[in-house]
Design an enzyme around this catalytic site. Structure first.
Site, PDB file in Angstrom:
ATOM      1  CG  HIS A  96      -1.973   1.039   1.173  1.00 39.19           C
ATOM      2  ND1 HIS A  96      -1.716   2.348   1.520  1.00 39.19           N
ATOM      3  CD2 HIS A  96      -3.259   1.004   0.763  1.00 39.19           C
ATOM      4  CE1 HIS A  96      -2.825   3.065   1.351  1.00 39.19           C
ATOM      5  NE2 HIS A  96      -3.771   2.261   0.891  1.00 39.19           N
ATOM      6  CD  GLU A 164      -5.270   1.716  -3.255  1.00 41.17           C
ATOM      7  OE1 GLU A 164      -6.445   1.877  -2.940  1.00 41.17           O
ATOM      8  OE2 GLU A 164      -4.356   1.667  -2.421  1.00 41.17           O
TER       9      GLU A 164
HETATM   10  C1  PEP Z   1      -6.760   3.463   0.199  1.00 43.34           C
HETATM   11  O1  PEP Z   1      -6.143   4.008   1.116  1.00 43.34           O
HETATM   12  O2  PEP Z   1      -6.371   2.363  -0.239  1.00 43.34           O
HETATM   13  C2  PEP Z   1      -7.909   4.129  -0.365  1.00 43.34           C
HETATM   14  C3  PEP Z   1      -8.355   3.703  -1.501  1.00 43.34           C
HETATM   15  O3  PEP Z   1      -8.408   5.184   0.358  1.00 43.34           O
HETATM   16  P1  PEP Z   1      -9.721   6.050   0.009  1.00 43.34           P
HETATM   17  O4  PEP Z   1     -10.754   5.102  -0.566  1.00 43.34           O
HETATM   18  O5  PEP Z   1     -10.126   6.634   1.280  1.00 43.34           O
HETATM   19  O6  PEP Z   1      -9.301   7.063  -1.034  1.00 43.34           O
END
Ligand code: PEP
Length: 242
Positions: A96, A164
């Site tokens: 992450h 992400e």
């Molecule tokens: C995350 O931290 O993996 C994430 C997707 O956070 P958020 O959905 O709050 O943007």
């Protein structure tokens, strides 16, 4: 088409009392999600309690991280994938962006953690994503390709990759659909087997639009997974829930 996978990452939120959200989520989903894998990743100390609450229902439990060590080792403060599996986890997030930023974890370490998760019978969810400067320099796809090559193990076992964008996490606006599609297509070209999730600012209002993008096999959700009503709305907005 791969079975969709929607993972909630509680990060360091949620206390014992909040585990009740798992029961509320299961009740909110009813039988509607037999064709979707729905997962909650609470802090590791709550995994066993969460797994006990989730047993027999539509929600699986996952971990947010694991040690790179496969066996018992002198690693103060760490938890092995085998221990997480024993506690009831079935998935494990690795790499992450908060681990990368706060703990200096990069390609080889992330891959080692994914391999440890696989060895313990967990399904790794390997996170990749470009920074804002990389996006603004037009290097998002190249940056993500490089991270996938470094961090995603070659395996025939089940594995997910979560795209992400670092700049979208915790914000209120995901990238445009065409931008998500371009990255997911590039990841798909490198890995034809993994489920590819999108994560970053996913909520009940935009989930359906994101799930409609080509090569998006699900989502990794932060804030909006903390409340059962929001997370249920996200899961139920997937076409496979209908
Ligand atoms: C995350 O931290 O993996 C994430 C997707 O956070 P958020 O959905 O709050 O943007």
């Amino acid at each position: 088409m791969a079975k969709p996978l929607i993972v909630g990452n509680w990060k360091m939120f949620g206390r014992c009392a909040d585990l009740a959200e798992i029961g509320a989520l299961a009740a909110g989903l009813g039988g509607a999600v037999q064709r979707i894998d729905a997962v909650i990743c609470p802090p590791s100390v709550y995994i066993a309690a969460a797994a006990a609450l989730a047993r027999g229902g539509p929600i699986a439990v996952g971990a947010q991280d694991c040690s790179i060590e496969h066996a018992n080792a002198a690693r103060t403060g760490e938890v092995s994938a085998a221990m997480l599996a024993e506690a009831g986890a079935r998935y494990c997030i690795v790499g992450h962006s908060e681990r990368r930023a706060n703990h200096g974890e990069e390609g080889a370490a992330v891959r080692a953690k994914a391999e440890a998760a696989l060895a313990a019978g967990l399904i790794p969810v390997v996170c990749v994503g470009e920074t804002r400067p990389e996006r603004e320099a037009g290097r998002a796809v190249d940056a993500v390709r490089a991270q996938v090559r470094e961090a995603v193990p070659e395996t025939d076992l089940p594995l997910a990759i979560a795209y992400e964008p670092v700049w979208a996490i915790g914000g209120d606006r995901p990238p445009a659909a065409a931008e998500i599609a371009a990255v997911h297509a590039a990841v798909r070209a490198l890995n034809g087997r993994a489920r590819i999730l999108y994560g970053g600012a996913v909520g009940p209002a935009n989930a359906a639009e994101i799930f409609a993008i080509a090569n998006v096999d699900g989502a990794l959700v932060g804030r909006a997974s903390l409340k059962a009503a929001d997370f249920a709305a996200i899961i139920l907005s997937h076409p496979a829930a209908g």
